[in-house]
Enzyme design. Structure first.
Site, PDB file in Angstrom:
ATOM      1  N   ASP A  81      -9.482  41.513 -99.100  1.00 14.92           N
ATOM      2  CA  ASP A  81      -9.561  42.932 -98.741  1.00 14.92           C
ATOM      3  C   ASP A  81      -9.732  43.141 -97.241  1.00 14.92           C
ATOM      4  O   ASP A  81      -9.246  44.127 -96.684  1.00 14.92           O
ATOM      5  CB  ASP A  81     -10.722  43.600 -99.487  1.00 14.92           C
ATOM      6  CG  ASP A  81     -10.353  43.942-100.919  1.00 14.92           C
ATOM      7  OD1 ASP A  81      -9.495  43.245-101.484  1.00 14.92           O
ATOM      8  OD2 ASP A  81     -10.915  44.891-101.473  1.00 14.92           O
ATOM      9  N   CYS A 195     -17.958  37.052 -97.940  1.00 20.36           N
ATOM     10  CA  CYS A 195     -18.648  37.603 -96.765  1.00 20.36           C
ATOM     11  C   CYS A 195     -20.145  37.766 -97.026  1.00 20.36           C
ATOM     12  O   CYS A 195     -20.559  38.145 -98.120  1.00 20.36           O
ATOM     13  CB  CYS A 195     -18.013  38.917 -96.351  1.00 20.36           C
ATOM     14  SG  CYS A 195     -16.319  38.716 -95.740  1.00 20.36           S
ATOM     15  N   GLU A 494      -9.702  51.121 -99.729  1.00 28.57           N
ATOM     16  CA  GLU A 494     -11.050  51.157 -99.173  1.00 28.57           C
ATOM     17  C   GLU A 494     -11.025  51.851 -97.816  1.00 28.57           C
ATOM     18  O   GLU A 494     -10.073  51.714 -97.050  1.00 28.57           O
ATOM     19  CB  GLU A 494     -11.597  49.735 -99.013  1.00 28.57           C
ATOM     20  CG  GLU A 494     -11.895  49.070-100.331  1.00 28.57           C
ATOM     21  CD  GLU A 494     -12.537  47.712-100.186  1.00 28.57           C
ATOM     22  OE1 GLU A 494     -13.107  47.235-101.177  1.00 28.57           O
ATOM     23  OE2 GLU A 494     -12.460  47.125 -99.092  1.00 28.57           O
ATOM     24  N   SER A 520     -15.400  49.852 -98.907  1.00 29.30           N
ATOM     25  CA  SER A 520     -15.734  48.438 -98.860  1.00 29.30           C
ATOM     26  C   SER A 520     -17.212  48.270 -99.153  1.00 29.30           C
ATOM     27  O   SER A 520     -18.021  49.158 -98.874  1.00 29.30           O
ATOM     28  CB  SER A 520     -15.411  47.882 -97.477  1.00 29.30           C
ATOM     29  OG  SER A 520     -16.081  46.658 -97.259  1.00 29.30           O
TER      30      SER A 520
END
EC number: 4.2.1.9
Length: 619
Positions: A81, A195, A494, A520
Site C-alpha cells: 500500500d 511497517c 487510502e 492508511s
C-alpha cells in the site's frame, strides 16, 4: 468421521492420473492417505513485509511432514500500500483482497487440500487469507512475517524513533531541510517486516491472535528476531494437531468457524479498540464475519467502542512506542490479559494455541506476562531489536534487559490507568453518514473531539492534495473527499497523503477530513472515513456543497451536515436529474481498467465490509 478431502484425488482406480501427477510433485507410495496441508505463502520482492518470506513455507512444511502430513505450497499476490500510495496503483489495493481470498479458495478446493497454513503479513494479504480460511472452513493456522524494527536516527543531536509516516510528513514539510528529509527517509524503514507502527498490517496480525487463529506473539514478534522461527515451526505442528482432531476425532472445535465465533469477533474488536488499531480493521472484520456467517455488524462495533478503554498507544498515535515496544510489554496476550481483568473479554472460546478441550483462558494463563510462571515465555517477550538494516528473517537475537510490566505508565496500561476510558476507534452516524463512518480516536487530539467547520469539497484524492498543497484549505475547513468509496473510486483508496500534507502545512489540528474512502493505518488526526452509503451509492456525502456547515461530535458519536431536510431533498432531485451521470464525480479524469470496473459492479459500501453484493450473484 469426516473423510479427508484429499481422498477425492488420491483414492480409487479412476484417480490413477491424479496420483501420477501427485507423484510428480514428490509424493511417495507411503504418503497416500496422509492429510495434504496447503501452505498459502505471499512472498514477493515488491513488499518489505514479504521480502523475507521465501523460505518460510519450507520451514512450515518441514514441521508438517515431521508430524505426518504432506505439505504443498503456493503463492498469492501481495500489494504494498505504501508503494501504491498517491497514484493510480492505490485503486488496486482493496480489490486485491478479494483476489487473494479467491485465489486461496481456488487452489485449496481445486486440489482438495485438507487443511491450510496462511503465511501473510501486510495490509490486504492477511484479510484476504482470513476471508478465504473462513469461507473454506478447514483447519487453519495463521503465521505472519512479523513487524519491522522501528527506524532510528539523530536529528539535532537527538536520537528519535521513526516510521514510514515520518518520512512522508518530513518530505512534504518545507521547514525540513533536504538533508534532514533524506536522513529520515533512509532511516524510516530499516528492516524487513510490516511497517513498525500500529498500522493496518500489524493491526490485522494482532487480530488473528484475538480471533484464535494464530499463535501468541504472531502480531508483535519482530521479523528479524530468531525467536520468530519457532512460530513458523509451531504453525506446522499445530495445523497437524487440528487436522487430526477434526478428521480422526470428529472434533469440530478445530474448525475456523467454530474458533472465530461471535464471541471471538467481540474479542478481536475489543483488542482493536483497546490498542487503537487501524480503522481499516473494521472493514476487514466485517468482511471476515460475513465469510464466517457470523452476524457481526457495525452496530456491534459501535456498542463495544463505548465500553472498551484505550489501553495501548502506539505509533502513529504517539512517537514513543512501536510494535517492538508492544512485544516487550507482553504483546497481544498482554492486552487481552488486561481486557480480561477489566471484564471485557470472553475467555471460554477455542484457540489454536490451546490443546484439545482448552480455550483462551488456558492460553492467557501461559502467555500473559502478568500472570505466567513460565520463564521461557518471559524471555520470548523480551526479544528486541538489533538496529541493523537487513532484509533477512531471524538475523538477530537481541533481548531487552527487562519486560515492560508497568501497567500504570508503560506501553500497555491496565483499565485503571488507561490512556483514555474511551477506546481507540469510534463509529459516528448522522445525516451525513446514515449507515455510519469510522474515526480512529486514538489519533485525535482531545481539543478536536468536537469540531465544527465549513466544507471544502473535492471529487477525488488528487484534487484534494492539489488543494491542500496549493493553499485552498485553511484552518477551520472540513475537507470532504468523495467518490473514493469501494464503488466510486473504485477500490476505496487510502487518504494518507492528504492527511500527511495537512500535518506538514500545520493544519493537522486545525482541519478535519471526511471521506467515503479509507485511511492508511499510518493516519492520525481528525480523519473520518468509510462514510456509508458512499457517494456513488447515493450517499449524502455526494450532496455536500462548499461552505456547508459540518458538525462532528465524537463523544456523542454524531456527524451532521447542518442543512435542512428540504434543502437536501432539493439537492437530491437535482442530482437525479443528471440521469446517467447522477452519483458520479464531476470533471474527474481517471483511467479505470476492466478489472476495476468488474470489482466496482459488485462492491458494497464500507459498512458491509466492501465485500461483493451477494444478491447480485444469487440464482
Amino acid at each position: 468421521m469426516p473423510k479427508l478431502r484429499s481422498a477425492t484425488s488420491t483414492e480409487g482406480r479412476n484417480m490413477a492420473g491424479a496420483r501420477a501427477l501427485w507423484r510428480a510433485t514428490g509424493v511417495k507410495d507411503n504418503d497416500f492417505g496422509k492429510p495434504i496441508i496447503a501452505i498459502a505463502n505471499s512472498f514477493t520482492q515488491f513488499v518489505p513485509g514479504h521480502v523475507h518470506l521465501k523460505d518460510m513455507g519450507s520451514l512450515v512444511a518441514s514441521a508438517i511432514e515431521e508430524a505426518g502430513g504432506i505439505a504443498k505450497e503456493f503463492n498469492t499476490i501481495a500489494v504494498d500500500d505504501g508503494i501504491a500510495m498517491g497514484h493510480g496503483g492505490m485503486l488496486y489495493s482493496l480489490p486485491s483482497r478479494e483476489l487473494i481470498a479467491d485465489s486461496v479458495e481456488y487452489m485449496v478446493n481445486a486440489h482438495c487440500a485438507d487443511a491450510l497454513v496462511c503465511i501473510s503479513n501486510c495490509d490486504k494479504i492477511t484479510p484476504g487469507m482470513l476471508m478465504a480460511a473462513l469461507r473454506l472452513n478447514i483447519p487453519v493456522v495463521f503465521v505472519s512475517g512479523g513487524p519491522m524494527e522501528a527506524g532510528k536516527t539523530k536529528l539535532s543531536d537527538k536520537l528519535i524513533k521513526l516510521d514510514l509516516v515520518d518520512a512522508m510528513v518530513a518530505a512534504a514539510d518545507s521547514s525540513v531541510s533536504d538533508e534532514d528529509s533524506a536522513k529520515i527517509e533512509r532511516s524510516a524503514c530499516p528492516t524487513c517486516g510490516s511497517c513498525s507502527g500500529m498500522f493496518t498490517a500489524n493491526s490485522m496480525n494482532c487480530l488473528t491472535e484475538a480471533l484464535g487463529l494464530s499463535l501468541p506473539g504472531n502480531g508483535s514478534m519482530l521479523a528479524t528476531h530468531s525467536d520468530r522461527r519457532e512460530l513458523f515451526l509451531e504453525a506446522g505442528r499445530r495445523v497437524m494437531a487440528l487436522t487430526k482432531r477434526y478428521y480422526e476425532q470428529d472434533d469440530t472445535s478445530a474448525l475456523p468457524r467454530n474458533i472465530a465465533c461471535f464471541k471471538a469477533f467481540e474479542n478481536a474488536t475489543a483488542l482493536d479498540i483497546a490498542m487503537g488499531g487501524s480503522s481499516n480493521t473494521v472493514l476487514h472484520l466485517l468482511a471476515a464475519a460475513q465469510e464466517a456467517e457470523v452476524a457481526f455488524t457495525m452496530d456491534d462495533i459501535d456498542r463495544m467502542s463505548r465500553l472498551v478503554p484505550h489501553l495501548c498507544k502506539v505509533a502513529p498515535s504517539t512517537p514513543k512506542y512501536h510494535m517492538e515496544d508492544v512485544h516487550r510489554a507482553g504483546g497481544v496476550m498482554g492486552i487481552l490479559g488486561e481486557l480480561d481483568r477489566a471484564g471485557l473479554l470472553h475467555t471460554d472460546v477455542p484457540h489454536v494455541a490451546a490443546d484439545a478441550g482448552g480455550n483462551l483462558k488456558s492460553v492467557l494463563a501461559k502467555y500473559d506476562v502478568m500472570q505466567t510462571q513460565d520463564d521461557n515465555v518471559k524471555q520470548f517477550f523480551m526479544a528486541g531489536p538489533a538496529g541493523i538494516p537487513t532484509t533477512k528473517a531471524f538475523s538477530q537475537d537481541c533481548r531487552w534487559p527487562s519486560l515492560d510490566d508497568d501497567r500504570r505508565e508503560g506501553c500497555i496500561r491496565s483499565r485503571e490507568f488507561a490512556f483514555s476510558q474511551e477506546g481507540g476507534l469510534a463509529v459516528l452516524s448522522g445525516n451525513l453518514a446514515e449507515n455510519g463512518c469510522i474515526v480512529k480516536t486514538a489519533g485525535v487530539d482531545e481539543s478536536n473531539l468536537i469540531f465544527v467547520g465549513s466544507a471544502r469539497v473535492y471529487e477525488s484524492q488528487d484534487d484534494a492534495v492539489a488543494g491542500i498543497l496549493g493553499g485552498e484549505v485553511v484552518a477551520g475547513d472540513v475537507v470532504v473527499i468523495r467518490y473514493e468509496g469501494p464503488k466510486g473510486g473504485p477500490g476505496m483508496q487510502e487518504m494518507l497523503y492528504p492527511t500527511s500534507y495537512l500535518k506538514s502545512r500545520g493544519l493537522g489540528k486545525a482541519c478535519a477530513l471526511i471521506t467515503d474512502g479509507r485511511f492508511s493505518g499510518g493516519t492520525s488526526g481528525l480523519s473520518i472515513g468509510h462514510v456509508s452509503p458512499e457517494a456513488a451509492a447515493g450517499g449524502t456525502i455526494a450532496l455536500i456543497e462548499n461552505g456547508d456547515r459540518i458538525e462532528i461530535d465524537i463523544p456523542a458519536r454524531s456527524i451532521k451536515l447542518a442543512v435542512s431536510d428540504a434543502e437536501l431533498a432539493g439537492r437530491r432531485e437535482t442530482m437525479l436529474a443528471r440521469g446517467p451521470m447522477a452519483w458520479k464525480p464531476v470533471g474527474r479524469e481517471r483511467f479505470v481498467s476492466m478489472a476495476l470496473k468488474a470489482y466496482a459492479m459488485l462492491a458494497t459500501s464500507a459498512d458491509k465490509g466492501a465485500v461483493r453484493d451477494r444478491s447480485k450473484l444469487e440464482d
